[in-house]
Scaffold this motif. Structure first.
Motif, PDB file in Angstrom:
ATOM      1  N   GLU A   1       8.295   4.226  -5.689  1.00 39.28           N
ATOM      2  CA  GLU A   1       7.830   5.142  -4.635  1.00 39.28           C
ATOM      3  C   GLU A   1       8.825   5.224  -3.473  1.00 39.28           C
ATOM      4  O   GLU A   1       8.893   6.229  -2.781  1.00 39.28           O
ATOM      5  CB  GLU A   1       6.478   4.661  -4.069  1.00 39.28           C
ATOM      6  CG  GLU A   1       5.317   4.816  -5.019  1.00 39.28           C
ATOM      7  CD  GLU A   1       4.977   6.268  -5.282  1.00 39.28           C
ATOM      8  OE1 GLU A   1       4.905   7.046  -4.308  1.00 39.28           O
ATOM      9  OE2 GLU A   1       4.806   6.617  -6.469  1.00 39.28           O
ATOM     10  N   PHE A   2       9.593   4.148  -3.260  1.00 36.78           N
ATOM     11  CA  PHE A   2      10.542   4.128  -2.136  1.00 36.78           C
ATOM     12  C   PHE A   2      11.659   5.159  -2.339  1.00 36.78           C
ATOM     13  O   PHE A   2      12.280   5.593  -1.374  1.00 36.78           O
ATOM     14  CB  PHE A   2      11.144   2.726  -1.950  1.00 36.78           C
ATOM     15  CG  PHE A   2      10.203   1.737  -1.311  1.00 36.78           C
ATOM     16  CD1 PHE A   2       9.100   1.239  -2.001  1.00 36.78           C
ATOM     17  CD2 PHE A   2      10.416   1.294  -0.007  1.00 36.78           C
ATOM     18  CE1 PHE A   2       8.232   0.318  -1.410  1.00 36.78           C
ATOM     19  CE2 PHE A   2       9.554   0.382   0.596  1.00 36.78           C
ATOM     20  CZ  PHE A   2       8.463  -0.099  -0.109  1.00 36.78           C
TER      21      PHE A   2
ATOM     22  N   SER B   1       0.183   1.354   5.588  1.00 41.34           N
ATOM     23  CA  SER B   1       0.058   2.471   4.639  1.00 41.34           C
ATOM     24  C   SER B   1       1.453   2.929   4.208  1.00 41.34           C
ATOM     25  O   SER B   1       2.454   2.601   4.854  1.00 41.34           O
ATOM     26  CB  SER B   1      -0.658   3.643   5.316  1.00 41.34           C
ATOM     27  OG  SER B   1       0.171   4.149   6.353  1.00 41.34           O
ATOM     28  N   GLY B   2       1.498   3.715   3.149  1.00 40.57           N
ATOM     29  CA  GLY B   2       2.764   4.276   2.696  1.00 40.57           C
ATOM     30  C   GLY B   2       3.425   5.104   3.789  1.00 40.57           C
ATOM     31  O   GLY B   2       4.641   5.033   3.991  1.00 40.57           O
ATOM     32  N   TYR B   3       2.604   5.847   4.523  1.00 37.80           N
ATOM     33  CA  TYR B   3       3.143   6.680   5.608  1.00 37.80           C
ATOM     34  C   TYR B   3       3.839   5.801   6.657  1.00 37.80           C
ATOM     35  O   TYR B   3       4.957   6.106   7.096  1.00 37.80           O
ATOM     36  CB  TYR B   3       2.004   7.497   6.247  1.00 37.80           C
ATOM     37  CG  TYR B   3       2.476   8.324   7.413  1.00 37.80           C
ATOM     38  CD1 TYR B   3       3.030   9.587   7.220  1.00 37.80           C
ATOM     39  CD2 TYR B   3       2.409   7.813   8.719  1.00 37.80           C
ATOM     40  CE1 TYR B   3       3.492  10.333   8.293  1.00 37.80           C
ATOM     41  CE2 TYR B   3       2.869   8.542   9.796  1.00 37.80           C
ATOM     42  CZ  TYR B   3       3.412   9.808   9.576  1.00 37.80           C
ATOM     43  OH  TYR B   3       3.879  10.530  10.644  1.00 37.80           O
ATOM     44  N   ASP B   4       3.162   4.702   7.029  1.00 41.04           N
ATOM     45  CA  ASP B   4       3.730   3.828   8.067  1.00 41.04           C
ATOM     46  C   ASP B   4       5.004   3.126   7.591  1.00 41.04           C
ATOM     47  O   ASP B   4       5.935   2.911   8.371  1.00 41.04           O
ATOM     48  CB  ASP B   4       2.697   2.778   8.514  1.00 41.04           C
ATOM     49  CG  ASP B   4       1.599   3.385   9.380  1.00 41.04           C
ATOM     50  OD1 ASP B   4       1.787   4.521   9.859  1.00 41.04           O
ATOM     51  OD2 ASP B   4       0.556   2.731   9.570  1.00 41.04           O
TER      52      ASP B   4
ATOM     53  N   PHE C   1      11.752   8.612  -0.371  1.00 42.19           N
ATOM     54  CA  PHE C   1      12.175   8.832   1.019  1.00 42.19           C
ATOM     55  C   PHE C   1      13.467   8.106   1.386  1.00 42.19           C
ATOM     56  O   PHE C   1      13.891   8.124   2.534  1.00 42.19           O
ATOM     57  CB  PHE C   1      11.056   8.477   2.005  1.00 42.19           C
ATOM     58  CG  PHE C   1      10.565   7.059   1.908  1.00 42.19           C
ATOM     59  CD1 PHE C   1      11.187   6.045   2.606  1.00 42.19           C
ATOM     60  CD2 PHE C   1       9.461   6.750   1.110  1.00 42.19           C
ATOM     61  CE1 PHE C   1      10.730   4.745   2.521  1.00 42.19           C
ATOM     62  CE2 PHE C   1       8.999   5.445   1.018  1.00 42.19           C
ATOM     63  CZ  PHE C   1       9.638   4.435   1.728  1.00 42.19           C
ATOM     64  N   HIS C   2      14.090   7.399   0.411  1.00 39.74           N
ATOM     65  CA  HIS C   2      15.376   6.757   0.724  1.00 39.74           C
ATOM     66  C   HIS C   2      16.312   6.893  -0.474  1.00 39.74           C
ATOM     67  O   HIS C   2      15.873   6.763  -1.618  1.00 39.74           O
ATOM     68  CB  HIS C   2      15.178   5.284   1.090  1.00 39.74           C
ATOM     69  CG  HIS C   2      16.354   4.704   1.825  1.00 39.74           C
ATOM     70  ND1 HIS C   2      17.504   4.285   1.190  1.00 39.74           N
ATOM     71  CD2 HIS C   2      16.570   4.505   3.153  1.00 39.74           C
ATOM     72  CE1 HIS C   2      18.361   3.840   2.092  1.00 39.74           C
ATOM     73  NE2 HIS C   2      17.827   3.962   3.291  1.00 39.74           N
ATOM     74  N   SER C   3      17.600   7.142  -0.206  1.00 40.73           N
ATOM     75  CA  SER C   3      18.515   7.456  -1.309  1.00 40.73           C
ATOM     76  C   SER C   3      19.181   6.224  -1.915  1.00 40.73           C
ATOM     77  O   SER C   3      19.810   6.303  -2.956  1.00 40.73           O
ATOM     78  CB  SER C   3      19.598   8.420  -0.809  1.00 40.73           C
ATOM     79  OG  SER C   3      20.250   7.818   0.285  1.00 40.73           O
ATOM     80  N   ASP C   4      19.066   5.054  -1.257  1.00 38.79           N
ATOM     81  CA  ASP C   4      19.728   3.861  -1.797  1.00 38.79           C
ATOM     82  C   ASP C   4      18.749   2.696  -1.938  1.00 38.79           C
ATOM     83  O   ASP C   4      18.785   1.735  -1.165  1.00 38.79           O
ATOM     84  CB  ASP C   4      20.919   3.472  -0.913  1.00 38.79           C
ATOM     85  CG  ASP C   4      22.182   3.331  -1.747  1.00 38.79           C
ATOM     86  OD1 ASP C   4      22.048   2.970  -2.933  1.00 38.79           O
ATOM     87  OD2 ASP C   4      23.274   3.593  -1.209  1.00 38.79           O
TER      88      ASP C   4
ATOM     89  N   ASN D   1       0.825  -1.216   0.000  1.00 41.34           N
ATOM     90  CA  ASN D   1       0.000   0.000   0.000  1.00 41.34           C
ATOM     91  C   ASN D   1       0.857   1.264   0.000  1.00 41.34           C
ATOM     92  O   ASN D   1       0.478   2.270   0.578  1.00 41.34           O
ATOM     93  CB  ASN D   1      -0.900   0.014   1.246  1.00 41.34           C
ATOM     94  CG  ASN D   1      -1.991  -1.023   1.167  1.00 41.34           C
ATOM     95  OD1 ASN D   1      -2.323  -1.514   0.092  1.00 41.34           O
ATOM     96  ND2 ASN D   1      -2.562  -1.372   2.302  1.00 41.34           N
ATOM     97  N   ILE D   2       2.027   1.184  -0.635  1.00 44.25           N
ATOM     98  CA  ILE D   2       2.978   2.293  -0.534  1.00 44.25           C
ATOM     99  C   ILE D   2       2.373   3.620  -1.033  1.00 44.25           C
ATOM    100  O   ILE D   2       2.766   4.699  -0.582  1.00 44.25           O
ATOM    101  CB  ILE D   2       4.302   1.948  -1.274  1.00 44.25           C
ATOM    102  CG1 ILE D   2       5.433   2.891  -0.891  1.00 44.25           C
ATOM    103  CG2 ILE D   2       4.124   1.864  -2.780  1.00 44.25           C
ATOM    104  CD1 ILE D   2       5.947   2.718   0.495  1.00 44.25           C
ATOM    105  N   GLU D   3       1.374   3.550  -1.894  1.00 45.17           N
ATOM    106  CA  GLU D   3       0.753   4.789  -2.388  1.00 45.17           C
ATOM    107  C   GLU D   3      -0.425   5.273  -1.523  1.00 45.17           C
ATOM    108  O   GLU D   3      -0.962   6.351  -1.767  1.00 45.17           O
ATOM    109  CB  GLU D   3       0.262   4.571  -3.824  1.00 45.17           C
ATOM    110  CG  GLU D   3       1.399   4.589  -4.835  1.00 45.17           C
ATOM    111  CD  GLU D   3       0.882   4.659  -6.261  1.00 45.17           C
ATOM    112  OE1 GLU D   3       1.391   5.487  -7.026  1.00 45.17           O
ATOM    113  OE2 GLU D   3      -0.023   3.882  -6.585  1.00 45.17           O
ATOM    114  N   GLU D   4      -0.831   4.431  -0.553  1.00 45.61           N
ATOM    115  CA  GLU D   4      -1.959   4.832   0.304  1.00 45.61           C
ATOM    116  C   GLU D   4      -1.425   5.679   1.452  1.00 45.61           C
ATOM    117  O   GLU D   4      -0.580   5.213   2.218  1.00 45.61           O
ATOM    118  CB  GLU D   4      -2.661   3.607   0.906  1.00 45.61           C
ATOM    119  CG  GLU D   4      -3.204   2.617  -0.103  1.00 45.61           C
ATOM    120  CD  GLU D   4      -4.429   3.140  -0.823  1.00 45.61           C
ATOM    121  OE1 GLU D   4      -5.211   3.881  -0.180  1.00 45.61           O
ATOM    122  OE2 GLU D   4      -4.587   2.840  -2.017  1.00 45.61           O
ATOM    123  N   PRO D   5      -1.895   6.915   1.622  1.00 40.22           N
ATOM    124  CA  PRO D   5      -1.341   7.746   2.688  1.00 40.22           C
ATOM    125  C   PRO D   5      -1.699   7.250   4.086  1.00 40.22           C
ATOM    126  O   PRO D   5      -0.876   7.288   4.999  1.00 40.22           O
ATOM    127  CB  PRO D   5      -1.928   9.131   2.416  1.00 40.22           C
ATOM    128  CG  PRO D   5      -3.077   8.931   1.481  1.00 40.22           C
ATOM    129  CD  PRO D   5      -2.866   7.630   0.770  1.00 40.22           C
TER     130      PRO D   5
END
Ligand SMILES: [Zn+2]
Ligand SMILES: [Zn+2]
Length: 483
Positions: free
Chosen positions: A463-464, A437-440, A467-470, A241-245
């Motif tokens: 989507e990852f 959720s994506g937020y969690d 919020f993460h550079s690697d 659910n990475i796109e679900e806020p």
């Protein structure tokens, strides 16, 4: 050198098969069925060829082509099997089929590691489900034995069973060079775990399927704290659910159920996932709130019994529910023209154990007192409503996911036809996801703060990157080295 290879769940939800190798140790984390890939080829009418499972599945990309992994009785259609297994274990995060379903194809001399809840669910599934479910035992296929009457003749041997070695994971378990720390987490089935795996090149975290908004959210929080303390080099994280806020929580759901079940003048019919025992808890509480009893089917009741026998904690018990005994085959349940032993022959061995319980109910019982019950009913059980005959003022509460493919959409359309026929449409939809959720997910990864993130079990791995550079994205079967 530590290497990670994904043999499933790349760019799709489910089918997790994660191979982690370190020195001589090779362990699979999950060995699941990819529903997406399966659905590309098979329908209820076009099913795999049982005699050639492994060979066909290798060609279709449903199973990876690896030596020393598969059970010899099926592998022999493809090639001579290795004498020895070449893997040290299969570690299961939880018993959903997209994580454990292809365990049936694994050689019985490769040990399996999972929680007691996971084992109990697989055992119940194996005993009650149709199809190819050989988890705790494998039935040796294509085998001959001398006939008992005439030993010079050969007959098909259908009784040869080999027990699989199941090991219950402790908080810390050593498998060869790996030290695996196991933490129970919140998900939509009993026995779900996340792992911290200590390797020669640092700790790897594998989330399995996880959420924070169910009844066991604090367990997931505890796991995150522990994972952080290992300062891991890599997290292999689900991202369904990475796109679900945000997420609608299980306790919000229970509250919504309370308001829906109050003052219903007729029968309350509901549907929720068969092995989601935390959802069952929400419906048990809602039924109590309305001074009713939740009626579940034989399969669910049997599963509760197996969980209890195995000592799985914090589950609903078989005494908290009523058990629906449907008419089957000849339809002669309670028909005085037939001896009881003949009536019982309409039922399978495991079903027979439940029929005489004091909390078993029939369609007649529900039909006479609809206000005493909340009747759980799967899509394929809607036909039982003919016997229950719901009266005006009856409602239907749907507590499963929205359709994700054409087949599910068609099923829902047909279910609506049935509900309209019995005067229970429009239905109420109340569901909460088994996944964070994506937020969690973002918050979890930022807290754990690993060097690398490998997204799996998601259609949106990109989507990852927000919020993460690697973020590591490798194709199916492509090795990623930690060094
Ligand atoms: Zn899954
Ligand atoms: Zn799952």
């Amino acid at each position: 050198m530590t290497q990670i290879t994904l043999h499933g769940a790349v760019g799709e939800i489910g089918g997790n098969k994660i191979l982690i190798e370190d020195g001589d140790t090779r362990i699979f984390f999950d060995f699941g069925l990819s529903f997406g890939r399966w659905g590309d080829f098979f329908t209820p009418y076009l099913q795999p060829r049982k005699w050639n499972y492994i060979s066909d599945f290798l060609k279709l990309g449903l199973l990876p082509d690896l030596d020393g992994l598969y059970r010899p009785d099926y592998e022999r259609r493809l090639r001579e099997s290795s004498k020895e297994p070449k893997f040290d274990g299969i570690v299961l995060s939880h018993p959903h089929l997209d994580h454990a379903g292809f365990l049936s194809f694994i050689r019985p001399d490769i040990p399996v590691f999972c929680s007691i809840g996971c084992k109990a669910i697989l055992q119940a599934l194996e005993e009650t489900a149709f199809g190819f479910h050989e988890y705790t035992f494998i039935k040796e296929a294509f085998k001959l034995r001398p006939s008992k009457r005439d030993s010079s003749k050969l007959v098909k041997d259908k009784d040869s069973r080999i027990k699989r070695e199941f090991n219950i994971l402790e908080t810390t378990t050593k498998i060869d060079d790996f030290t695996i720390h196991t933490y129970p987490v919140d998900h939509s089935v009993p026995g779900a775990n996340s792992f911290i795996i200590e390797t020669s090149e640092g700790a790897i975290v594998y989330t399995g399927d996880i959420r924070f908004h169910g009844r066991r959210g604090t367990e997931s929080d505890f796991f995150v704290e522990k994972a952080k303390s290992f300062d891991p080099v890599l997290i292999i994280s689900e991202g369904t659910n990475i796109e679900e806020p945000t997420s609608f929580g299980e306790m919000d759901l229970q509250q919504k159920l309370f308001s829906l079940v109050e003052n219903v003048p007729g029968l309350i019919t509901v549907n929720f996932p068969v092995r989601d025992m935390d959802r069952m808890r929400s419906f048990i509480e809602a039924a109590k709130h309305a001074d009713r009893s939740l009626v579940v089917n034989l399969k669910q009741a049997y599963t509760l019994g197996v969980l209890e026998e195995n000592g799985v904690k914090n589950m609903p018990t078989i005494d908290e529910i009523s058990i629906f005994i449907p008419k089957k085959r000849w339809g002669i349940l309670n028909d005085i023209n037939y001896p009881v032993e003949i009536q019982m022959r309409d039922y399978l061995y495991w079903e027979n154990k439940l029929i005489d319980r004091t909390n078993s109910v029939t369609a007649d019982d529900i039909s006479k007192n609809p206000k005493d019950f909340v009747y759980r009913c799967d899509f394929f059980e809607l036909k039982n409503l003919f016997d229950i005959n719901p009266q005006e003022g009856s409602i239907f509460i749907r507590s499963v996911t929205e359709p994700v493919d054409e087949e599910m959409e068609l099923d829902l359309k047909k279910a609506i036809n049935w509900l309209m026929f019995f005067g229970m449409h429009p239905y109420e939809q109340v569901h909460c996801s088994g996944h964070a959720s994506g937020y969690d997910i973002k918050e979890m990864i930022q807290k754990i703060n690993p060097k690398y993130v490998m997204p799996i079990h998601t259609e949106k791995p990109d989507e990852f990157n927000s919020f993460h550079s690697d973020v590591i994205q490798k194709g199916l079967g492509v090795k990623f080295s930690l060094s």
